[in-house]
Each structure stands twice: as structure tokens, then as C-alpha cells.
Write a protein that holds these residues in place. Structure first.
Motif, PDB file in Angstrom:
ATOM      1  N   ILE A   3       0.855  -1.184   0.000  1.00 51.07           N
ATOM      2  CA  ILE A   3       0.000   0.000   0.000  1.00 51.07           C
ATOM      3  C   ILE A   3       0.890   1.233   0.000  1.00 51.07           C
ATOM      4  CG2 ILE A   3      -1.757   1.306   1.246  1.00 51.07           C
ATOM      5  CD1 ILE A   3      -2.570  -1.388   2.538  1.00 51.07           C
ATOM      6  N   SER A   5       0.928   5.067   0.572  1.00 52.14           N
ATOM      7  CA  SER A   5       0.122   6.067   1.268  1.00 52.14           C
ATOM      8  C   SER A   5       0.746   7.439   1.063  1.00 52.14           C
ATOM      9  CB  SER A   5       0.082   5.717   2.758  1.00 52.14           C
ATOM     10  OG  SER A   5      -0.488   6.752   3.502  1.00 52.14           O
ATOM     11  N   ALA A  57      -4.384   6.545  -1.240  1.00 51.57           N
ATOM     12  CA  ALA A  57      -3.901   5.178  -1.058  1.00 51.57           C
ATOM     13  C   ALA A  57      -3.912   4.458  -2.401  1.00 51.57           C
ATOM     14  CB  ALA A  57      -4.758   4.417  -0.057  1.00 51.57           C
ATOM     15  N   VAL A  59      -3.038   0.658  -3.907  1.00 49.56           N
ATOM     16  CA  VAL A  59      -2.749  -0.737  -3.577  1.00 49.56           C
ATOM     17  C   VAL A  59      -2.142  -1.406  -4.793  1.00 49.56           C
ATOM     18  CG1 VAL A  59      -3.745  -2.941  -2.851  1.00 49.56           C
ATOM     19  CG2 VAL A  59      -4.668  -0.795  -1.956  1.00 49.56           C
ATOM     20  N   CYS A  70       1.991   6.954  -6.605  1.00 50.54           N
ATOM     21  CA  CYS A  70       1.932   8.087  -5.675  1.00 50.54           C
ATOM     22  C   CYS A  70       2.716   9.288  -6.203  1.00 50.54           C
ATOM     23  CB  CYS A  70       2.429   7.666  -4.297  1.00 50.54           C
ATOM     24  SG  CYS A  70       1.265   6.581  -3.433  1.00 50.54           S
TER      25      CYS A  70
END
Length: 95
Positions: A3, A5, A57, A59, A70
Motif C-alpha cells: 500500500i 500512502s 492510497a 494498492v 503516488c
């Protein structure tokens, strides 16, 4: 499972009310979800007119892919004309 973040702090200088802020944030959140197929929500500074904090988030099966997603999200938000990124924090969690 990995994950990625991301916490993004935004300043919205043209916002004169919570209504103005919500319009900018909702538009940005919708575009992020549509473009990147990620989970994103406003998670902080809910009562401040010119500040917003978004939580993202992503995944994935690999940390490299989660990191790339990200970074692309952060770059997309930095190119946003109505909001300026004032801070960000990235973390990868392996489960």
C-alpha cells in the motif's frame, strides 16, 4: 500486497469560504479517482477555508508500482492551478 500512502497538504488561495474550498477539493478528488483509479479523500483541515489535506492510497503488488503511482498523483496535484502543494508525506506499507 503493498500500500502506497500519500498525505498532501494544499493551500487554496482563492477560496473565500468553505463552499469555495469544497468545490475545488471535490473537483480535484474526482479527477484523481477518475485518472488514477486510487482511493482519495479529504482527511484534514476540514474547517479551514484555504487549507486542505488529502489522503491517497494506492494498492499494488509491488512497491515500485505503488511508489510510481503516488509520485504521479503528487505531480498531477502540483500542476493543479487552483491549489498549491505546501507539503507531502509518502509511505509504503508491506502487508
Amino acid at each position: 500486497m503493498v500500500i502506497g500512502s500519500l498525505l498532501i497538504t494544499l493551500q487554496i488561495p482563492d477560496s473565500a469560504s468553505l463552499k469555495d474550498k469544497r468545490q475545488v477539493v471535490r473537483s480535484l478528488v474526482a479527477r484523481l479517482r477518475r485518472t488514477f483509479n486510487i482511493a482519495v479523500a479529504e482527511v484534514g483541515d476540514l474547517d479551514k477555508w484555504q487549507l486542505a489535506t488529502l489522503g491517497v492510497a494506492a494498492v499494488s503488488g509491488s512497491s515500485r508500482h505503488a511508489d510510481e503511482m503516488c509520485q504521479k498523483v503528487l505531480q498531477f496535484v502540483e500542476n493543479e492551478a487552483e491549489a498549491m502543494v505546501t507539503g507531502s508525506r509518502f509511505e509504503i506499507v508491506h502487508i
